[in-house]
Design an enzyme around this catalytic site. Structure first.
Site, mmCIF file in Angstrom:
data_model
loop_
_atom_site.group_PDB
_atom_site.id
_atom_site.type_symbol
_atom_site.label_atom_id
_atom_site.label_comp_id
_atom_site.label_asym_id
_atom_site.label_seq_id
_atom_site.Cartn_x
_atom_site.Cartn_y
_atom_site.Cartn_z
ATOM 1 N N ASP A 203 -1.281 8.664 23.357
ATOM 2 C CA ASP A 203 -1.333 10.119 23.378
ATOM 3 C C ASP A 203 -0.204 10.652 24.268
ATOM 4 O OD1 ASP A 203 -2.765 12.614 22.758
ATOM 5 O OD2 ASP A 203 -3.281 12.622 24.888
ATOM 6 N N GLU B 102 2.993 9.105 20.453
ATOM 7 C CA GLU B 102 2.956 10.477 19.936
ATOM 8 C C GLU B 102 4.204 11.215 20.433
ATOM 9 O OE1 GLU B 102 0.360 14.631 20.052
ATOM 10 O OE2 GLU B 102 0.034 13.082 21.563
#
Length: 622
Positions: A344, A373
């Site tokens: 993330d 990400e």
């Protein structure tokens, strides 16, 4: 007049694209004879270095009446980005050959201005083999499938929605807060029960949004990394899911949320859920060094200003050991059976932490996959005041490919195909080949509007949640949207990389932003035609190796039509997309006269007839 230089054509630059350290790169330019250049030089600068290097080019004769050929070679030996242009020494002073717009490709200018990018990655960099040629499937665990097994849940601060097909709670509570504390009770055993369905789609990898203990339904507010959230099940359930999936050739990867924790966590413990400990309540807590307090306890750094998500100091030795150590969180879930991690907000993780994490993952399993990400071009992304090193061979294996997503969906919404092809080619040129082969190509994610809503719905234009909740595509818009979804997914599955289906996209789910893009999978109410389409796409990838790690050749891109070739030593495919409102007649490139139209379009060996708002893939075995 010939183009002076085109970095994407091997006539001008060999090899194409990013190169491994120590690779000799050959350059050729066509200098306009009207400039009367006495000498031509290749000007190269290593990223943020101050000085340029000048490599003299050799005159190799005239190309035609208007252009002369100049050539040279150079060998990049440092990992990172190189920038280059060409300098002409003319009777009127220096002139430069520099990049232009996507159509002119290059131009002669009085000033150096823009320059081309060359990515040089670590010698010997390789990425896992198992994702190549497969299909990924992203699951938001609470909303995929409930096994029917009731759990003994101790916490009382959540609501259970027993109507599987209802909208998630979207209104603020009486305190004007969005708590994301409504659950539909999707669980790990439920995912295991649907493995046959995923196998029929051709899925070879399941990407799970966070499964660690947390207090929201999205679980990005980690409460305890070391425990599986009880609503989802147990560690044994997770391990069994991984084992059952591997029996079907399906790998499982987890979501790693390491830039912040929840305020309501064993580590921070703002609400006191975990007793008297935690950095918020105890200055002597073993977790105090994890966090960044301006003034303890209430003034602390938090993720994008959300006080419920206190930021972590990822370079803190104690935190690094807890996550990346020999018995850390990374290895814990790998030992339970996972095959890698999606990180993330990777662009908010420091380089040092990323290197440590990669070392931990690869020591445990060299074939484990690490995805970051990153929303922009990850090859030249800047954050923390510096150029990031995501794709050079010491951090990530690959990234979520939001660039392809934008190119595909914008094309479906009316963008000229030339811009779409330019976006696609920029990624293919800038990313290392090991990265390209495992790029995570999504059309929707938990952070975006559903692709069907984007291509067929009204633009969001910052409308509020009440408006979003009331939206549903009309039958006419939905019919057009399904056609566009078929085209978009066919591009997703045939471009370089690893297609990732966000659960329910293949079933025709709609929805604007969170939480409307996170509704439950519509079991029994699927768009069966679209599901079958995705099954056929999965079979296409499995059958033709050209889509695994094959070359990409752009053929045509103009207006509402786009086509390209994928090929390797064994198979080839001509992929054509017609977004015109009328049927089109195409002449495929040479070598495809005996090809098979995979989706059944009329093809007589010379002309391919593609219906309006549709696509075709001609396949051949070499």
């Amino acid at each position: 007049m010939p183009i002076p230089f085109n970095s994407q054509k091997t006539f001008y630059k060999t090899p194409f694209g990013a190169v491994e350290q120590g690779t000799t790169v050959h350059m050729r330019v066509l200098a306009p004879r009207g400039e009367r250049a006495k000498t031509v030089e290749l000007c190269v600068k290593y990223d943020y270095d101050y000085n340029w290097e000048y490599h003299k080019m050799i005159w190799c004769g005239n190309f035609d009446a208007d252009s002369a050929i100049w050539e040279c070679s150079f060998t990049p030996d440092r990992m990172g980005l190189y920038w280059y242009v060409f300098r002409l020494n003319t009777p009127n002073g220096y002139r430069y050959i520099i990049p232009s717009d996507p159509y002119k490709i290059s131009e002669v200018s009085e000033h150096p201005g823009r320059s081309w990018q060359l990515t040089c990655y670590k010698k010997g960099f390789i990425t896992p083999h198992w994702p190549v040629g497969g299909v990924m499937y992203q699951i938001f665990p609470d909303r995929f499938y409930f096994s029917g097994e009731e759990k003994d849940i101790k916490r009382k601060d959540f609501t259970r929605n027993k109507d599987w097909y209802a909208l998630p709670v979207w209104q603020p509570n009486e305190h004007c807060e969005i708590t994301n504390s409504d659950f539909f009770m999707g669980d790990l055993k439920g995912i295991a029960q649907k493995l046959d369905y995923l196998q029929q789609l051709g899925v070879s990898c399941i990407y799970l949004n966070p499964i660690g203990e947390a207090y929201s339904n999205h679980r990005y507010d980690t409460g305890d990394y070391s425990h599986v959230d009880p609503i989802l099940g147990t560690e044994e359930d997770f391990s069994e899911l991984c084992a059952l999936a591997k029996e079907r050739g399906i790998h499982v990867i987890n979501d790693g949320v390491f830039s912040h924790t929840g305020a309501d966590s064993v580590y921070f413990n703002r609400s006191g859920r975990y007793g008297d400990g935690g950095a918020y309540r105890d200055k002597n807590s073993p977790y105090i060094s994890w966090y960044k307090f301006n003034e303890w306890p209430d003034n602390y750094h938090s993720w994008w200003g959300f006080y419920t998500l206190p930021e972590v100091n990822e370079t803190d030795p104690a935190f690094n050991e807890y996550i990346n150590g020999k018995d850390g969180i990374i290895r814990k879930y790998m030992r339970l059976g996972n095959s890698g991690w999606r990180l993330d907000v990777a662009d908010e993780l420091p380089d040092e932490f990323m290197v440590n994490l990669r070392n931990s993952v690869k020591e445990e399993n060299p074939e484990a996959l690490i995805i970051g990400e990153v929303w922009e071009d990850a090859s030249n992304k800047e954050s923390y005041g510096a150029r990031r090193k995501f794709l050079l061979g010491e951090q990530l294996d690959t990234v979520m490919n939001y660039v392809f997503r934008g190119a595909i969906l914008d094309f479906c919404r009316g963008q000229d195909a030339r811009y779409t092809m330019a976006s696609i080619m920029s990624v293919i040129e800038n990313y290392p080949r090991p990265v390209l082969r495992v790029l995570m190509n999504s059309l929707s994610t938990h952070d975006t509007e559903r692709a069907l809503t984007i291509v067929a719905g009204e633009p969001l234009n910052d409308r509020d949640r009440a408006w979003q909740a009331a939206q549903k595509l009309s039958p006419e818009r939905r019919e057009m949207g399904i056609k566009l979804m078929k085209i978009a997914s066919a591009m997703q599955y045939t471009l370089p990389g690893f297609p990732c289906v966000y659960y329910g996209d293949e079933a025709g789910m709609e929805g604007y932003r969170d939480p409307f893009n996170r509704c439950c999978y519509p079991w029994g109410k699927e768009d069966k035609e679209l599901v079958k389409w995705h099954q056929k796409l999965g079979a296409l990838r499995a059958e033709y190796s050209a889509f695994w790690d094959g070359e990409f050749v752009g053929v045509h891109a103009e207006g509402r039509e786009l086509s390209y070739i994928r090929h390797d030593d064994n198979t080839a495919a001509f992929c054509a997309f017609n977004l015109m409102g009328e049927d089109r007649e195409l002449t495929p490139p040479p070598g495809f006269s005996n090809a098979k139209p995979y989706f059944g379009s009329k093809f007589d060996g010379d002309k391919l007839y593609i219906k309006a708002m549709s696509c075709e893939v001609l396949t051949i075995e070499l």
